[in-house]
Design an enzyme around this catalytic site. Structure first.
Site, PDB file in Angstrom:
ATOM      1  N   HIS A  60     -28.100  -9.498 -44.630  1.00  0.00           N
ATOM      2  CA  HIS A  60     -27.806  -8.863 -43.336  1.00  0.00           C
ATOM      3  C   HIS A  60     -28.376  -7.450 -43.232  1.00  0.00           C
ATOM      4  O   HIS A  60     -27.766  -6.577 -42.613  1.00  0.00           O
ATOM      5  CB  HIS A  60     -26.291  -8.816 -43.094  1.00  0.00           C
ATOM      6  CG  HIS A  60     -25.708 -10.145 -42.722  1.00  0.00           C
ATOM      7  ND1 HIS A  60     -25.760 -10.666 -41.454  1.00  0.00           N
ATOM      8  CD2 HIS A  60     -25.060 -11.073 -43.472  1.00  0.00           C
ATOM      9  CE1 HIS A  60     -25.159 -11.842 -41.431  1.00  0.00           C
ATOM     10  NE2 HIS A  60     -24.736 -12.121 -42.641  1.00  0.00           N
ATOM     11  N   ASP A 201     -36.587 -14.628 -42.776  1.00  0.00           N
ATOM     12  CA  ASP A 201     -36.758 -16.060 -42.984  1.00  0.00           C
ATOM     13  C   ASP A 201     -38.172 -16.514 -42.649  1.00  0.00           C
ATOM     14  O   ASP A 201     -38.796 -17.272 -43.405  1.00  0.00           O
ATOM     15  CB  ASP A 201     -35.750 -16.831 -42.125  1.00  0.00           C
ATOM     16  CG  ASP A 201     -34.311 -16.478 -42.456  1.00  0.00           C
ATOM     17  OD1 ASP A 201     -34.081 -15.851 -43.506  1.00  0.00           O
ATOM     18  OD2 ASP A 201     -33.422 -16.818 -41.658  1.00  0.00           O
TER      19      ASP A 201
END
Length: 469
Positions: A60, A201
């Site tokens: 995060h 990602d």
């Protein structure tokens, strides 16, 4: 399909050929070809592949502008594609639970944020390429998709699907982009589904290389090899609780809390809050260390949640401006925000990422123990400060540590999904048995999922395009 005679990785050097795909991938490609021919009555023109990933540390913080340290995994998304003049994009999936979908090439591609079906993720990649090149009418395509990444598990199945779709749309429309450009486009276009991700990602899916983890840095995007220590492996274990980032507001609430914290810190130090949106930008503007930023968090924020009214008063903005310029579409109803906890996690986690890389680079005698300690600290911070764990993940991490892991932590967005554990190589078999016996076997549902939920992972290669002779 006995062999794939032409295999091209995405590369600045288009003459570079990749190592041949694994036997498991070749087997899946054969099945994919058969399914494609049964579905469409013709053979595919080409195939694309985009891997999932496991984030070793740095949770995060990519959307806050900080570096992360993932590696690609062998599980991936494959797609078989033909190009035609049908004026349609036709999508099908090997898995029958995922329904077919088709859309006209002449229509504006609409993506329903409130109903995140598999094909909407695919269309994010298509739309991203269309907008990048300003293509008024896309080439007609027929596609069949096959995925081996467990869905909603924190291993980036959704982003791999977006990347796979972006790559095949580029190829089908005879366009060309670098790996970095494709990663940036796919990171941006996945936001069409409503997830305010930071780009990790998509970056690792395109920039990964077999045999090495990567330090992914942003602004500008770049990837640096990180040699993992010998004598240990990374084991992925799925807690078997699914969490879809786009289907809930948990993820975007954290993004918003970090955005608010950024503006509050900027305001406190005399910076213009409207000019910054990421916690890393405050550090850069102040030319401060991460340790100094952590001290500033302690000085500026109180541990109790902040209300909307308190934030608006401190930032001297109206409630309407707060809603339109700070909150996202699916966080409009939020009334309380934990700024102290979220910013403390981000700055602490950013420091742990750099410490992890430093240990890997310097190769001290106790490297495995040091890396394990950093992973454990990361999980505690995710659990207690960022509150993105869940009881199942906490139980699984505890079992992994008791079973011989030197470090274990949630990986991915959290609230479900997977843990990643660093395990001494000589203890792998006993570790797998202990985790299987303690977490999977006692529960019939988990036991049925165990084969695809507990496995050793090695750093895999990045996105590729396969051509068959």
């Amino acid at each position: 399909m006995n062999t794939l005679l032409s295999v091209r990785w995405l590369s600045w050097d288009e003459n570079t050929l990749a190592p041949p795909p694994t036997s498991a991938v070749i087997c899946r490609l054969k099945n994919l070809k058969t399914a494609f021919e049964d579905k469409y009555g013709e053979s595919p023109l080409f195939y694309t592949c985009a891997p999932g990933r496991v984030n070793l540390i740095g949770e995060h913080i990519d959307y806050c502008g900080y570096s992360v340290l993932p590696m690609a995994i062998e599980q991936n998304i494959l797609a078989a594609v033909s190009v035609n003049n049908s004026g349609m994009i036709q999508l099908a999936n090997i898995n029958p639970q995922y329904k077919d979908y088709k859309v006209s090439c002449s229509e504006d591609i609409a993506i329903n944020k409130d109903d995140p079906k598999w094909y909407y993720y695919f269309l994010c990649g298509v739309k991203g390429i269309q907008e990048k090149f300003g293509i008024p009418r896309l080439a007609g395509m027929s596609c069949v998709v096959d995925g081996s990444i467990p869905p909603s598990s924190g291993l980036s199945s959704s982003s791999a699907l977006v990347c796979c779709a972006g790559l095949l749309t580029m190829e089908a429309n005879q366009k060309s982009l670098s790996k970095v450009a494709l990663a940036e486009i796919c990171a941006k276009c996945e936001r069409y589904i409503g997830t305010e991700g930071g780009g990790m990602d998509q970056s690792i899916s395109f920039l990964a290389e077999k045999g090495t983890a990567k330090l992914i840095e942003f602004h500008p995007l770049r990837a640096t090899d990180v040699k993992l220590p010998e004598g240990a492996v990374f084991v992925i274990s799925n807690c078997c609780k699914e969490m879809n980032k786009a289907a809930s507001s948990h993820y975007n609430i954290r993004v918003v809390e970090c955005r608010i914290a950024t503006k509050m810190l900027a305001h406190h130090r005399g910076l213009d809050p409207s000019k910054v949106s990421k916690l890393s930008q405050v550090q850069t503007e102040l030319n401060a260390s991460l340790e100094e930023m952590l001290a500033m968090v302690e000085e500026v924020f109180h541990p109790e949640p902040y209300t909307r009214e308190e934030i608006c008063k401190l930032l001297s903005i109206t409630s309407e401006k707060f809603s339109t310029e700070v909150l996202s579409a699916n966080t409009q109803q939020e009334t309380h925000f934990k700024l102290y906890q979220r910013s403390k996690h981000v700055y602490g986690e950013a420091a742990r990422v750099m410490s992890f890389k430093s240990v890997c680079d310097s190769e001290p005698v106790d490297a495995i123990r040091l890396l394990g300690d950093l992973m454990n600290q990361s999980h505690v911070s995710c659990r207690d400060l960022y509150e993105c764990s869940c009881p199942e993940l906490d139980q699984l991490v505890d079992i992994c540590l008791k079973s011989g892991a030197v470090g274990s932590r949630l990986t991915g967005a959290g609230w479900g999904g997977c843990a990643v554990s660093m395990v001494p190589s000589k203890k792998v078999e006993s570790f797998l048995k202990a985790v299987r016996d303690a977490y999977y076997t006692p529960d019939p549902r988990r036991a049925a999922m165990e084969k695809q939920s507990l496995f050793v992972s090695k750093p895999a290669g990045g996105a590729a395009l396969f051509l068959e002779d």
